[in-house]
Design a protein around this motif. Structure first.
Motif, PDB file in Angstrom:
ATOM      1  N   TRP A 101       0.834  -1.203   0.000  1.00  0.00           N
ATOM      2  CA  TRP A 101       0.000   0.000   0.000  1.00  0.00           C
ATOM      3  C   TRP A 101       0.862   1.244   0.000  1.00  0.00           C
ATOM      4  N   CYS A 138      -4.668   5.995   0.758  1.00  0.00           N
ATOM      5  CA  CYS A 138      -3.639   5.036   0.343  1.00  0.00           C
ATOM      6  C   CYS A 138      -4.086   4.291  -0.905  1.00  0.00           C
ATOM      7  N   LYS A 139      -3.089   3.838  -1.651  1.00  0.00           N
ATOM      8  CA  LYS A 139      -3.344   3.183  -2.937  1.00  0.00           C
ATOM      9  C   LYS A 139      -2.635   1.836  -2.990  1.00  0.00           C
ATOM     10  N   ALA A 188      -5.222  10.305  -6.215  1.00  0.00           N
ATOM     11  CA  ALA A 188      -4.872   9.005  -6.783  1.00  0.00           C
ATOM     12  C   ALA A 188      -4.623   9.093  -8.285  1.00  0.00           C
ATOM     13  N   MET A 191      -1.212   7.833 -11.036  1.00  0.00           N
ATOM     14  CA  MET A 191      -1.415   6.621 -11.824  1.00  0.00           C
ATOM     15  C   MET A 191      -0.881   6.762 -13.240  1.00  0.00           C
ATOM     16  N   SER A 226      -6.023   0.507  -9.745  1.00  0.00           N
ATOM     17  CA  SER A 226      -5.638   0.556  -8.342  1.00  0.00           C
ATOM     18  C   SER A 226      -6.848   0.581  -7.429  1.00  0.00           C
ATOM     19  N   LYS A 227      -6.632   0.106  -6.209  1.00  0.00           N
ATOM     20  CA  LYS A 227      -7.620   0.246  -5.145  1.00  0.00           C
ATOM     21  C   LYS A 227      -7.184   1.410  -4.277  1.00  0.00           C
ATOM     22  N   VAL A 228      -8.121   2.270  -3.924  1.00  0.00           N
ATOM     23  CA  VAL A 228      -7.825   3.454  -3.117  1.00  0.00           C
ATOM     24  C   VAL A 228      -8.774   3.496  -1.933  1.00  0.00           C
ATOM     25  N   CYS A 240      -9.868   5.791   1.591  1.00  0.00           N
ATOM     26  CA  CYS A 240      -9.732   7.158   2.095  1.00  0.00           C
ATOM     27  C   CYS A 240     -10.681   7.411   3.259  1.00  0.00           C
ATOM     28  N   CYS A 300     -13.904   3.216  -0.321  1.00  0.00           N
ATOM     29  CA  CYS A 300     -12.946   2.428  -1.089  1.00  0.00           C
ATOM     30  C   CYS A 300     -13.314   2.540  -2.571  1.00  0.00           C
ATOM     31  N   GLU A 333     -12.133   1.381  -6.653  1.00  0.00           N
ATOM     32  CA  GLU A 333     -11.272   0.731  -7.624  1.00  0.00           C
ATOM     33  C   GLU A 333     -11.272   1.631  -8.852  1.00  0.00           C
TER      34      GLU A 333
END
Length: 216
Positions: free
Chosen positions: A18, A28-29, A165, A169, A175-177, A179, A206, A208
């Motif tokens: 992460w 976080c990503k 995010a 990229m 990606s999964k983010v 927050c 969350c 994607e």
């Protein structure tokens, strides 16, 4: 908040995969698929495929409770030190047998019974929304809408977490983010034009995300 959330969502440790996108680790990503294109710059038009789900607030730390929730309650921000001293995290805050008016008066030092009632009612609303709109619920997706989300990076049209995010990229990356609420829809939440709740107040989220396109 974030370490609990991401370690609950993935078996991999936080430190291994992460990537914190803020100094306080509230966004976080996790890269699911590497991209092959370039990284967009501020002012670029970006296009995202996305899904958004609710994470719930039971895993809030005491810091999350004071920064994200207590600070938004008018006239009660002075209780921050008492919350810290009593280690009021998300689970304690939403435990109706623990977080009572008596507790607020005796342990948090409130002398005003009306303020104590106000504080407990706000905590109960937060607890109830965990039941009414539970963690894991999908609240929006580009596939359901039938179109991707396009915006200019850095112009404030996307919530903070998504803007942050997308700016990290590569084109083609998925990606999964995760927050915290103050990097999403905050104390107001998100409603439809008819007033139906999509994202409740103070909701952790969350996403994607897949960066489909970037144009300067």
């Amino acid at each position: 908040f974030t370490r609990k959330m991401v370690n609950g969502a993935e078996s991999a440790s936080f430190d291994e995969k992460w990537i914190p996108l803020t100094d306080n680790e509230k966004v976080c990503k996790l890269i699911l698929e590497e991209g092959t294109g370039g990284i967009p710059v501020q002012g670029s038009t970006v296009e995202l495929e996305y899904t958004g789900t609710l994470l719930g607030e039971a895993d809030w730390t005491t810091q999350d409770v004071t920064e994200c929730w207590l600070s938004q309650l008018q006239g009660l921000d002075h209780l921050k030190s008492a919350f810290v001293q009593n280690d009021i995290d998300g689970s304690k805050l939403m435990d109706t047998s623990y977080f009572t008016e008596e507790f607020c008066l005796e342990q948090l030092g409130l002398s005003n019974k009306i303020q104590a009632k106000k504080l407990v009612m706000a905590a109960k609303r937060l607890a109830k929304q965990q039941e009414d709109i539970p963690p894991g619920m999908l609240f929006d997706s580009s596939s359901e809408r039938g179109k991707n989300f396009s915006f200019i990076l850095g112009n404030g049209k996307a919530i903070k977490a998504v803007d942050l995010a997308a700016g990290t990229m590569k084109v083609g990356e998925k990606s999964k983010v995760v927050c915290r609420a103050d990097y999403a829809y905050g104390s107001e939440g998100l409603r439809t034009s008819k007033g139906d709740v999509l994202v409740p107040p103070f909701a952790n989220l969350c996403f994607e995300l897949k960066l489909v396109r970037s144009e300067t």
